[in-house]
Design an enzyme around this catalytic site. Structure first.
Site, PDB file in Angstrom:
ATOM      1  CE  LYS A 167     -79.049  20.405 -43.348  1.00  0.00           C
ATOM      2  NZ  LYS A 167     -78.551  19.148 -42.775  1.00  0.00           N
ATOM      3  NE  ARG A 220     -78.226  14.196 -37.393  1.00  0.00           N
ATOM      4  CZ  ARG A 220     -78.189  15.192 -38.286  1.00  0.00           C
ATOM      5  NH1 ARG A 220     -78.707  16.372 -37.981  1.00  0.00           N
ATOM      6  NH2 ARG A 220     -77.646  15.024 -39.470  1.00  0.00           N
TER       7      ARG A 220
HETATM    8  C1  LIG Z   1     -77.235  19.441 -42.688  1.00  0.00           C
HETATM    9  C2  LIG Z   1     -76.181  18.454 -42.843  1.00  0.00           C
HETATM   10  C3  LIG Z   1     -74.915  18.847 -43.298  1.00  0.00           C
HETATM   11  C4  LIG Z   1     -74.546  20.294 -43.536  1.00  0.00           C
HETATM   12  O1  LIG Z   1     -74.412  20.968 -42.313  1.00  0.00           O
HETATM   13  P1  LIG Z   1     -73.833  22.464 -42.225  1.00  0.00           P
HETATM   14  O2  LIG Z   1     -73.553  22.676 -40.799  1.00  0.00           O
HETATM   15  O3  LIG Z   1     -74.900  23.363 -42.753  1.00  0.00           O
HETATM   16  O4  LIG Z   1     -72.619  22.513 -43.067  1.00  0.00           O
HETATM   17  C5  LIG Z   1     -73.971  17.861 -43.479  1.00  0.00           C
HETATM   18  N1  LIG Z   1     -74.227  16.561 -43.215  1.00  0.00           N
HETATM   19  C6  LIG Z   1     -75.431  16.149 -42.772  1.00  0.00           C
HETATM   20  C7  LIG Z   1     -75.654  14.703 -42.490  1.00  0.00           C
HETATM   21  C8  LIG Z   1     -76.452  17.075 -42.566  1.00  0.00           C
HETATM   22  O5  LIG Z   1     -77.638  16.663 -42.110  1.00  0.00           O
END
Ligand SMILES: *Cc1c(COP(=O)(O)O)cnc(C)c1O
Length: 362
Positions: free
Chosen positions: A36, A134
């Site tokens: 993402k 969260r």
């Molecule tokens: C965005 C996200 C990740 C990845 O996070 P990074 O800090 O970019 O590695 C992993 N798990 C969830 C649930 C996320 O929303």
């Protein structure tokens, strides 16, 4: 055309090797690469799909996953939806996603109904909130966790794939052996109580990877989900550089449209800026100011790091960014290009903006 984001696919590929060394070789965990941060850029996701060290490809948006589900499957990789599904996207989730993260039974039941319709079995990872506040069932409510598991196990077209935690997102809580250990403990209780084996205990994102190097990753965590550490080469708990990765796989280039000597203090009564905020200025006398053709609509000004370290970002508005180039050793001229490394928020906006061109190094 500028502004443009240079995406070095070779460096990103070697960043995967770097994080795989830590998570897979040292940590004995599976590797989920999160797409993402670059808005599931096509060239990037094709590279990730083909990379032999990657086990899962994940994104927070179904729309992004839909662009690469075929490539992922052709390379035997499961697709994963990280954001808890919205009720309005259930059909698309079942169509494009092999494993979705969940915390609401009502949603999981809808997934079950739709999976039945599409003659599929859908995998679900139950999120447990270990304190970041969260998503996830709160870890202190063990009865709710067990009750939810019990209900999931009754659903014919749903497979409980495992449990997971997310940290350092809302509450900025840092993963440690105690909160991750707590997750492993809950996994053990579920396995014992229901006489099942969980395929995955997912221990978080790029803020968890530092624990491997310290030898503090609890045994029983079997997966990490990495976005930022793969794209920008850093752990996000303490911001340290990760061995075997680089932080310059992504470079932003913008062009100078004006270069003039002007005072550092605006003249006249001060109101609010284009975004309704009261600006702060420092009096540096007359300075050499460069305006580049990029602004807050394209990126986060605070997340741009000039490669010329003598440049300072003064501020900007939707379409302009103003730089103090007084101290630079380069004799910049209108039309010259200024290059920047990027931080996460800046990268995300650049990748999402249709005004920013993407060019690739292969
Ligand atoms: C965005 C996200 C990740 C990845 O996070 P990074 O800090 O970019 O590695 C992993 N798990 C969830 C649930 C996320 O929303």
């Amino acid at each position: 055309m500028y502004p443009r984001l240079i995406i070095d696919l070779k460096k990103l590929e070697s960043n995967i090797n770097g994080v795989a060394k830590i998570t897979k070789e040292q940590g004995k965990m599976s590797l989920m690469i999160v797409t993402k941060g670059l808005a599931a850029d096509k060239e990037m996701t094709q590279m990730v799909a083909k990379h032999p060290a990657v086990d899962f490809m994940a994104d927070s948006r179904v729309k992004n996953i839909a662009t690469y589900v075929d490539g992922a499957h052709a390379n035997n990789k499961m697709t994963v939806l990280l954001r808890i599904p919205m009720h309005c996207e259930i059909e698309e989730v079942i169509k494009n996603v092999d494993l979705s993260f969940n915390s609401e039974l009502s949603t999981i039941k809808l997934l079950n109904e739709e999976a039945k319709k599409q003659s599929k079995t859908h995998n679900v990872l139950l999120m447990v909130d270990m304190g970041d506040l969260r998503e996830g069932i709160f870890f202190q409510n063990e009865e709710e966790i067990f009750k939810t598991v019990e209900e999931i196990l009754k659903l014919e077209n749903i497979n409980l794939y495992g449990i997971g935690v997310n940290l350092t997102c809302y509450g900025a809580i840092i993963p440690k052996s105690d909160n991750l250990g707590g997750l492993v403990e809950i996994a053990g209780k579920i396995e014992e109580k229901f006489n099942i084996k969980l395929n995955m205990v997912s221990g978080g994102n790029s803020s968890s990877i530092y624990l491997v190097g310290k030898g503090e990753m609890p045994e029983g965590i079997t997966n990490l989900r990495l976005g930022e550490s793969f794209l920008l080469g850093n752990d996000t708990a303490y911001g340290t550089k990760l061995e075997g990765t680089t932080d310059d796989a992504l470079i932003l280039e913008a062009q100078i449209v004006e270069l003039k000597e002007k005072p550092s203090l605006p003249i006249g009564e001060v109101g609010v800026d284009a975004f309704g905020e009261k600006p702060y200025y420092e009096d540096r006398g007359v300075i050499k100011r460069a305006i580049i053709g990029i602004g807050k609509q394209d990126t986060d000004l605070g997340g741009m790091i000039p490669l010329d370290s003598d440049i300072e970002i003064l501020g900007g508005s939707s379409d302009h960014t103003i730089l103090d180039v007084t101290k630079s050793k380069n004799a910049y001229r209108v039309g010259d290009i200024i290059s920047f490394k990027v931080e996460y928020g800046a990268m995300l906006k650049l990748a999402t903006s249709e005004y920013v061109n993407k060019v690739y190094i292969r």
